[in-house]
Design an enzyme around this catalytic site. Structure first.
Site, PDB file in Angstrom:
ATOM      1  N   HIS A   1     -49.004  -9.603 -21.591  1.00  0.00           N
ATOM      2  CA  HIS A   1     -49.305  -8.707 -22.709  1.00  0.00           C
ATOM      3  C   HIS A   1     -48.226  -8.826 -23.801  1.00  0.00           C
ATOM      4  CE1 HIS A   1     -50.668  -4.742 -24.459  1.00  0.00           C
ATOM      5  NE2 HIS A   1     -49.423  -4.784 -24.909  1.00  0.00           N
ATOM      6  N   GLU A   2     -46.984  -8.626 -23.397  1.00  0.00           N
ATOM      7  CA  GLU A   2     -45.902  -8.669 -24.383  1.00  0.00           C
ATOM      8  C   GLU A   2     -45.773 -10.066 -24.990  1.00  0.00           C
ATOM      9  OE1 GLU A   2     -44.920  -5.989 -25.483  1.00  0.00           O
ATOM     10  OE2 GLU A   2     -45.658  -4.760 -23.835  1.00  0.00           O
TER      11      GLU A   2
ATOM     12  N   HIS B   1     -48.135 -10.383 -27.826  1.00  0.00           N
ATOM     13  CA  HIS B   1     -47.564  -9.854 -29.076  1.00  0.00           C
ATOM     14  C   HIS B   1     -46.604 -10.889 -29.679  1.00  0.00           C
ATOM     15  CE1 HIS B   1     -49.031  -5.780 -29.076  1.00  0.00           C
ATOM     16  NE2 HIS B   1     -48.463  -5.449 -27.931  1.00  0.00           N
TER      17      HIS B   1
ATOM     18  N   HIS C   1     -48.359 -13.583 -31.490  1.00  0.00           N
ATOM     19  CA  HIS C   1     -48.847 -13.074 -32.771  1.00  0.00           C
ATOM     20  C   HIS C   1     -47.701 -13.109 -33.800  1.00  0.00           C
ATOM     21  CE1 HIS C   1     -51.023  -9.481 -34.921  1.00  0.00           C
ATOM     22  NE2 HIS C   1     -51.275 -10.623 -35.519  1.00  0.00           N
TER      23      HIS C   1
HETATM   24 ZN   LIG Z   1     -48.727  -3.800 -26.640  1.00  0.00          ZN
END
Ligand SMILES: [Zn+2]
Length: 695
Positions: A488-489, A492, A495
């Protein structure tokens, strides 16, 4: 060799002597001269922040004056772009300061943050309430077609203009004065709120001194708890803390119900003890001030003010989505709790399932149903292997490579730095990974920037988490939850790293908050995909690839307990919305309001909202009327992942399209437009319901 070593040593000594005798330069006052321009953590001192903020403010004011006093007609370049680039010192300083406050704080830094918060808020108000500056911004905004602006330039102009309006540029002078007071007070209150949560987390210690009280706990856990106790000066005992890595396994495995209750109760009553760390008055004051602020802008409630700039647009749209999913999730949670009760009854306990029993019996059912325990899985998820798996996925999807950087200054020895390169060898950015818990680090996990991307400047990104620490000869072994958090991290981070924008104000993760989790949650879909598991999940002792039978079990249990997970998430989202949908604060009482809000939802008693009001850090830390963002983005990521499934999860064409239409674009276009460019249509809710086993 000997000679040169001595010479270097002498040189070092004399240099440090001469440095100490002179006034040392403040590293924040100029571009970092380090390789890649990374923060020189070894040179940054506590005493550097305060003067750098003051200098940074002076520099920004000077640059703003230059924009205002420009005799030429306002243009995108001399007003909007100049504004976007108006605070290099302040950006450099606050980026590091804020990251340290979250990841590596201490009492002095916390005290400094209380001192600097109102100063920074005042500066922000000085800028956004500066009429002469607003006149020029407004002029460019109104005459967008005078210049041949790109979509990105128009988007930045609009974003900056709206920031001014939403910060009060169009308000009467009286209202502006009041707004300043409100903002200043809010900045102190929100900081005090999260500092209290951190203090409560750190203050709690559950020392176990009887071996019988360890019943049910796995050996690795006891080992780590023993080590914690030793560090805390109580060798021979076991220490349980409130952080996820300590609390969650205890609730899952401890067979000692009263201790589970004790730990759970301490967790959900953080900052609710009517003492110096209590947050009830603080949150009441925060909500009161926010409502007053929304009314200054002509909104009926704070949520509508807060949501104006998001994908959701307003409170009604959020509530509609939450209600749409709620019935599916509560229904599934009810089926789950009945199963848990049955399991408990079978043990001959004539007791009702309580919230502190949920993880324990869930774990039992998980192992009975799927014959799958964390103990069995964890050896395949050595932290380094999982991390490399996440890197490899990014390589196969986007062609990027990630290489460890040696000899780079970090703020703690267990932080690692990496260089991220594109397939043509060009540098995309620098990535720091800070994965282990420590005192002074906030709970949870997050991604942040040390430097934002803009044309000619690549970003510096970090991922911070609190994963299970290595103990003795046992490396850090992750649970499935932790594996997903890592992906998940890292989503990010991708991105942030892959962005190709011209202006920092719209680059990377500077997107609406109900859009930002889309990228991280999408990346989670790769974490436990069978093809991906075979790639990285290897037994840390034998090197054996995870067997198909285990992969099968992992797949089968994906929707397991999702009723609970979704329900607690939605309950917290409703609580957040209810608090910010208030049109008056008359008669508001923290605990009774929360109780009523959950009653309205007919939430079952064995589930609490994922966060309760007194420690709901999200709603004071930028996710006010925004906790729904996770489920909102989840609709997007489940829908988008269908596209990847259609042609294979490493399909180059799909990955290229995702990179081009979404990852690279930051906030340079309307999010729904970007999404539709990639997907061809608006997202549907069904993939999410299926993904969570609710349809
Ligand atoms: Zn998040």
């Amino acid at each position: 060799m000997k000679v040169s070593k001595t010479l270097i040593l002498l040189a070092t000594i004399s240099m440090s002597y001469s440095c100490a005798s002179r006034k040392e330069a403040n590293p924040f006052l100029s571009d970092f001269t380090t390789k890649y321009g990374v923060p020189p953590f070894d040179k940054i001192k506590l005493s550097n922040y305060d003067p750098a903020v003051i200098k940074g403010i002076a520099e920004q004011n000077k640059r703003i004056d230059k924009i205002i006093n420009n005799k030429e007609q306002p243009t995108f370049k001399n007003s909007i772009q100049a504004f976007d680039e108006s605070s290099p010192i302040l950006n450099r300083t606050t980026a590091i300061f804020m990251n340290m406050i979250d990841a590596d704080t201490n009492d002095s830094l916390t005290a400094l943050s209380m001192k600097l918060a109102p100063i920074l808020t005042e500066q922000s108000d000085n800028i956004y309430l500066n009429q002469n500056l607003f006149v020029r911004i407004d002029n460019v905004h109104q005459n967008e077609n005078r210049e041949n602006l790109t979509t990105e330039q128009k988007r930045l102009t609009d974003k900056i203009y709206r920031n001014f309006v939403r910060s009060g540029a169009n308000l009467t002078p009286e209202k502006q004065t009041r707004l300043r007071e409100i903002n200043k007070e809010l900045s102190q209150l929100t900081l005090a709120f999260s500092n209290n949560v951190l203090s409560e987390n750190n203050a709690f210690n559950l020392f176990i001194d009887k071996e019988s009280d360890l019943a049910g706990l796995p050996q690795w856990y006891c080992q780590s708890a023993a080590e914690e106790a030793k560090t805390a000066g109580q060798p021979g005992k076991w220490l349980i803390k409130l952080n996820d890595a300590s609390r969650i396994p205890f609730l899952q495995f401890s067979a000692v119900r009263p201790l589970r209750e004790k730990l759970y109760t301490a967790y959900i009553n953080r900052c609710n003890h009517n003492d110096q760390f209590d947050n009830k008055q603080i949150i009441t004051k925060i909500l009161t001030l926010r409502l007053e602020k929304a009314k200054l802008f002509g909104f009926d409630c704070y949520s509508n003010y807060s949501l104006e700039e998001t994908m959701a647009k307003n409170s009604d749209n959020v509530m509609k989505l939450l209600h749409n999913i709620w019935n599916y999730s509560l229904e599934k949670a009810k089926i789950e709790v009945a199963e848990l009760q049955q399991m408990m009854d079978k043990e001959g306990k004539a007791e009702k399932i309580e919230a502190w029993d949920w993880p324990y019996y869930t774990e039992k059912i998980r192992s009975a149903k799927y014959n799958l325990s964390d103990d069995e899985i964890k050896p395949y998820f050595k932290l380094e292997n999982v991390r490399n798996g996440a890197f490899e996925c990014a390589h196969r999807l986007y062609g990027i490579t990630i290489t460890p950087l040696k000899n780079i200054s970090v703020y703690e020895p267990d932080v690692n730095a990496y260089e991220v390169n594109d397939s043509d060898g060009s540098q995309l950015g620098i990535l720091y990974l800070d994965y282990f818990p420590r005192a002074g680090k906030k709970g949870g996990a997050w991604m942040s920037n040390y430097r934002e991307e803009r044309k000619g400047v690549r970003p510096i990104i970090c991922n911070v988490a609190s994963f299970t620490k290595p103990v003795g000869n046992t490396p850090s072994l992750l649970t499935i939850d932790e594996v997903e958090t890592l992906f998940h991290e890292f989503g990010h981070a991708l991105h942030g790293l892959l962005t190709q924008c011209n202006y920092a104000g719209v680059s990377g993760t500077n997107v609406p908050r109900d859009f930002v989790e889309f990228f991280s949650q999408l990346n989670e879909h790769w974490a436990t995909d069978p093809e991906v598991l075979r790639m990285y999940a290897r037994n840390y002792k034998t090197g054996e690839v995870i067997p198909d039978s285990l992969i099968d079990k992992i797949q089968k249990q994906k929707t397991f307990n999702q009723g609970f997970m979704t329900t607690e998430l939605l309950a917290a989202s409703f609580l957040d919305m209810d608090l910010h949908n208030l049109k008056t604060m008359d008669g508001y009482d923290v605990l009774s309001f929360e109780k009523q809000a959950m009653k309205n939802l007919e939430l079952i008693s064995a589930i609490d909202p994922r966060y309760r009001t007194t420690y709901f850090n999200h709603i004071v830390g930028g996710y006010d009327a925004g906790y729904y963002s996770y489920i909102w983005s989840n609709v997007l990521d489940c829908d988008a992942f269908e596209t990847f499934i259609e042609k294979g999860i490493f399909n180059k064409d799909t990955a290229n399209r995702f990179r081009h239409f979404l990852l690279e674009r930051g906030d340079s276009e309307d999010p729904m437009t970007m999404y539709k460019n990639f997907r061809g249509s608006e997202p549907q809710i069904t993939p999410l319901l299926k993904d969570r086993g609710m349809k």
